[in-house]
Design a protein around this motif. Structure first.
Motif, PDB file in Angstrom:
ATOM      1  N   ARG A 328       0.801  -1.410   0.296  1.00 54.66           N
ATOM      2  CA  ARG A 328       0.057   0.036  -0.119  1.00 54.66           C
ATOM      3  C   ARG A 328       0.876   1.165  -0.019  1.00 54.66           C
ATOM      4  N   LYS A 329      -0.033   2.393  -0.229  1.00 56.50           N
ATOM      5  CA  LYS A 329       0.986   3.692   0.068  1.00 56.50           C
ATOM      6  C   LYS A 329       1.266   3.925   1.393  1.00 56.50           C
ATOM      7  N   PRO A 330       2.289   4.678   1.825  1.00 56.01           N
ATOM      8  CA  PRO A 330       2.444   4.796   3.129  1.00 56.01           C
ATOM      9  C   PRO A 330       1.599   5.481   3.953  1.00 56.01           C
ATOM     10  N   ASP A 331       1.299   5.304   5.341  1.00 56.74           N
ATOM     11  CA  ASP A 331       0.340   5.517   6.083  1.00 56.74           C
ATOM     12  C   ASP A 331       0.751   6.941   6.541  1.00 56.74           C
ATOM     13  N   MET A 332      -0.220   7.559   7.039  1.00 58.25           N
ATOM     14  CA  MET A 332      -0.052   9.127   7.352  1.00 58.25           C
ATOM     15  C   MET A 332       0.017   9.241   9.148  1.00 58.25           C
ATOM     16  N   PHE A 333       0.322   7.951   9.738  1.00 60.17           N
ATOM     17  CA  PHE A 333       0.519   8.318  11.201  1.00 60.17           C
ATOM     18  C   PHE A 333       1.833   8.185  11.354  1.00 60.17           C
ATOM     19  N   GLY A 334       2.311   8.558  12.562  1.00 58.43           N
ATOM     20  CA  GLY A 334       3.554   8.446  13.093  1.00 58.43           C
ATOM     21  C   GLY A 334       4.137   7.311  13.755  1.00 58.43           C
ATOM     22  N   GLU A 335       5.191   6.745  13.855  1.00 59.11           N
ATOM     23  CA  GLU A 335       5.482   5.554  14.563  1.00 59.11           C
ATOM     24  C   GLU A 335       7.144   5.841  15.016  1.00 59.11           C
ATOM     25  N   ASP A 336       7.265   5.650  16.186  1.00 57.69           N
ATOM     26  CA  ASP A 336       8.586   5.770  16.940  1.00 57.69           C
ATOM     27  C   ASP A 336       9.604   4.631  16.490  1.00 57.69           C
ATOM     28  N   PHE A 337       9.063   3.635  15.880  1.00 53.04           N
ATOM     29  CA  PHE A 337      10.048   2.494  15.460  1.00 53.04           C
ATOM     30  C   PHE A 337      10.785   3.265  14.381  1.00 53.04           C
ATOM     31  N   SER A 338      10.611   4.519  13.692  1.00 52.36           N
ATOM     32  CA  SER A 338      11.517   5.156  13.032  1.00 52.36           C
ATOM     33  C   SER A 338      12.971   5.175  13.731  1.00 52.36           C
ATOM     34  N   VAL A 339      12.857   5.562  15.095  1.00 54.19           N
ATOM     35  CA  VAL A 339      14.217   5.453  15.540  1.00 54.19           C
ATOM     36  C   VAL A 339      15.053   4.387  15.314  1.00 54.19           C
ATOM     37  N   TYR A 340      14.519   2.960  15.328  1.00 52.98           N
ATOM     38  CA  TYR A 340      15.266   1.937  14.897  1.00 52.98           C
ATOM     39  C   TYR A 340      15.759   1.998  13.527  1.00 52.98           C
ATOM     40  N   SER A 341      14.783   2.163  12.730  1.00 52.34           N
ATOM     41  CA  SER A 341      15.271   2.283  11.317  1.00 52.34           C
ATOM     42  C   SER A 341      16.050   3.212  10.754  1.00 52.34           C
ATOM     43  N   GLN A 342      16.367   4.335  11.517  1.00 55.59           N
ATOM     44  CA  GLN A 342      17.464   5.399  11.258  1.00 55.59           C
ATOM     45  C   GLN A 342      18.948   4.692  11.454  1.00 55.59           C
ATOM     46  N   VAL A 343      18.753   3.603  12.250  1.00 53.09           N
ATOM     47  CA  VAL A 343      20.258   2.988  12.748  1.00 53.09           C
ATOM     48  C   VAL A 343      20.335   1.487  12.173  1.00 53.09           C
ATOM     49  N   ILE A 344      19.370   0.707  12.339  1.00 52.32           N
ATOM     50  CA  ILE A 344      19.430  -0.571  11.937  1.00 52.32           C
ATOM     51  C   ILE A 344      18.489  -1.120  10.849  1.00 52.32           C
ATOM     52  N   PRO A 345      19.108  -1.782   9.979  1.00 53.41           N
ATOM     53  CA  PRO A 345      18.221  -2.179   8.968  1.00 53.41           C
ATOM     54  C   PRO A 345      16.953  -2.907   9.507  1.00 53.41           C
ATOM     55  N   ALA A 346      15.773  -2.448   9.025  1.00 49.89           N
ATOM     56  CA  ALA A 346      14.629  -2.781   9.370  1.00 49.89           C
ATOM     57  C   ALA A 346      13.425  -2.950   8.406  1.00 49.89           C
ATOM     58  N   THR A 347      12.618  -3.602   8.956  1.00 50.59           N
ATOM     59  CA  THR A 347      11.160  -4.046   8.192  1.00 50.59           C
ATOM     60  C   THR A 347       9.987  -3.504   9.280  1.00 50.59           C
ATOM     61  N   PHE A 348       8.973  -2.708   8.868  1.00 48.95           N
ATOM     62  CA  PHE A 348       7.786  -2.521   9.505  1.00 48.95           C
ATOM     63  C   PHE A 348       6.780  -2.988   8.386  1.00 48.95           C
ATOM     64  N   ALA A 349       5.871  -3.867   9.050  1.00 43.13           N
ATOM     65  CA  ALA A 349       4.637  -4.398   8.329  1.00 43.13           C
ATOM     66  C   ALA A 349       3.466  -4.032   8.993  1.00 43.13           C
ATOM     67  N   MET A 350       2.311  -3.844   8.175  1.00 44.54           N
ATOM     68  CA  MET A 350       1.034  -3.468   8.688  1.00 44.54           C
ATOM     69  C   MET A 350       0.308  -5.000   8.455  1.00 44.54           C
ATOM     70  N   ILE A 351      -0.561  -5.129   9.495  1.00 40.86           N
ATOM     71  CA  ILE A 351      -1.220  -6.665   9.513  1.00 40.86           C
ATOM     72  C   ILE A 351      -2.668  -6.243   9.529  1.00 40.86           C
ATOM     73  N   GLY A 352      -3.488  -6.922   8.648  1.00 37.39           N
ATOM     74  CA  GLY A 352      -4.970  -6.503   8.629  1.00 37.39           C
ATOM     75  C   GLY A 352      -5.569  -6.842   9.866  1.00 37.39           C
ATOM     76  N   SER A 353      -6.443  -6.206  10.500  1.00 35.70           N
ATOM     77  CA  SER A 353      -7.268  -6.557  11.725  1.00 35.70           C
ATOM     78  C   SER A 353      -8.804  -6.469  11.586  1.00 35.70           C
ATOM     79  N   HIS A 354      -9.175  -6.229  10.373  1.00 32.80           N
ATOM     80  CA  HIS A 354     -10.499  -6.047  10.157  1.00 32.80           C
ATOM     81  C   HIS A 354     -11.235  -7.129   9.581  1.00 32.80           C
ATOM     82  N   ASN A 355     -12.461  -7.498  10.035  1.00 33.02           N
ATOM     83  CA  ASN A 355     -13.181  -8.274   9.356  1.00 33.02           C
ATOM     84  C   ASN A 355     -14.812  -7.543   8.987  1.00 33.02           C
TER      85      ASN A 355
END
Length: 404
Positions: A328-355
């Protein structure tokens, strides 16, 4: 085809649900997660093969150091709740803390990682490398828990870090894994105006900060279109204003406060928005002879997924788990996981929670937010896939010189 070594996950389902529901009943806000971390630490102490690290008062890391060579992998879950009064009073496990609610799914994130720890402990002899299970505090409130944990240096040697977030915009069984930007830079601002109070019948003898605020707010709204390149997206939302007295409507107030939120993706845009706000305040307030105080609050930066390692994870998940992998396109909310991704190779995934057959359509941070608990097993599989299959793959590629 599902991973062979994850076929025994059914026996962990009851514990997974119980943990999520317990955490949902006992939410704690950012930097106040004392009972939450006590609950998690007590669980970790019951395991046989984990080393426990306490980087801060309200966070804890469980480390599995296997007997076999491999990579150092981080798995992160946030665990703080929000100052929101829950409206899901029909739940058997609704919040027991008045005015506090897990309205962002962090109870699910934490339960998934706790259960992953249980599985890793039970299968310790099959593990490779080192796996750091990071239970992070204070994701919701700047400066955030990630920066505090990183400042301790305990994660400096990680080869890769993985995080995930439940998302009501997509269905259970769908996982959004993309390279590049995942979330936005998320900043805030506050302004205090110092006018001159007086009687409403003689506004010429006063300086009304409300009138001035209306001009400033309109000018702030126009910053993305007037001051930022059209190819660089940005959003300025004015979300808070306080002045005067609803009982005494004939009084022009002395002071006014207002504030809001700024979202952007490019690294240089927040500074340009801050400078534009300063120029607007100086110009308009100077013209009216009004003093002001301006505070620009730098929040989470944009989470950035490592191109090479995220592409590799996309392939592994797509080939080994029974999930629908999308980008998907990037989401417009913020996430402080970015602190890790600035230093460590990272992956952040979105997992569907809707039924669509259940009441799971409410957005994050809504007082009726809830998840389809089927997402819990999906998230658990994702964590273990990273810890086992992805870990093994990048370790082999490093040994063969295919990955730096």
């Amino acid at each position: 085809m599902a991973l062979e070594n994850l076929k025994d996950l059914e026996q962990y389902t009851d514990d997974l649900l119980e943990r999520r529901r317990f955490l949902h009943q006992h939410p704690e806000t950012s930097f106040n997660e004392f009972k939450t971390v006590e609950y998690i630490e007590g669980f970790l102490k019951s395991l046989n093969h984990v080393e426990i690290i306490k980087p801060t008062q309200t966070s804890v890391i469980g480390v599995f150091k296997s007997k076999q060579a491999g990579s150092r992998i981080g798995l992160r879950a946030d665990m703080d709740a929000l100052p929101i009064q829950e409206e899901l009073t029909n739940l058997d496990f609704c919040s027991m803390n008045d005015g506090v609610m897990h309205a962002c799914g962090h109870d699910g994130h934490t339960a998934m990682l706790m259960t992953a720890c249980q599985w890793l402990d039970d299968h310790f002899d099959t593990l490779e490398g080192e796996i750091y299970c990071i239970f992070q505090h204070a994701e919701e409130l700047p400066p955030g828990g990630a920066s505090q944990i990183m400042a301790t240096g305990v994660l400096d040697d990680l080869d890769f870090i993985y995080g995930q977030h439940v998302l009501p915009e997509i269905e259970v069984g769908t996982v959004d894994i993309k390279t590049g930007p995942v979330t936005t830079n998320s900043d805030g601002y506050k302004v205090t105006l110092y006018g001159l109070g007086g009687h409403a019948s003689t506004p010429s003898k006063a300086i009304n900060p409300i009138n001035l605020a209306s001009k400033l707010i309109q000018a702030f709204n126009e910053i993305p279109s007037q001051h930022i390149d059209a190819q660089q997206s940005a959003v300025v939302s004015n979300t808070y204003i306080k002045a005067g007295n609803s009982i005494s409507l004939n009084i022009i107030p002395d002071t006014l406060e207002f504030g809001g939120n700024i979202r952007s993706f490019d690294a240089d845009v927040p500074k340009r928005i801050e400078e534009s706000m300063e120029q607007i305040l100086e110009g308009i307030c100077g013209a009216y002879g009004v003093g002001y105080k301006f505070n620009y609050e730098v929040g989470a930066r944009s989470v950035y997924n490592d191109d090479v390692k995220t592409t590799l994870l996309q392939e592994i998940v797509g080939n080994s788990l029974d999930v629908n992998v999308i980008e998907r396109k990037p989401d417009m909310f913020g996430e402080d996981f970015s602190v890790y991704s600035q230093v460590i190779p990272a992956t952040f995934a979105m997992i569907g929670s809707h039924n669509h057959t259940k009441e799971t359509q409410y957005p994050l941070h809504h007082p009726k937010f809830n998840i389809d608990e089927g997402v819990l097993i999906v998230g658990l599989k994702m964590l273990l896939t990273v810890a086992i299959e992805y870990n093994k793959k990048i370790t082999n590629m490093k040994l063969e010189g295919e990955l730096v």
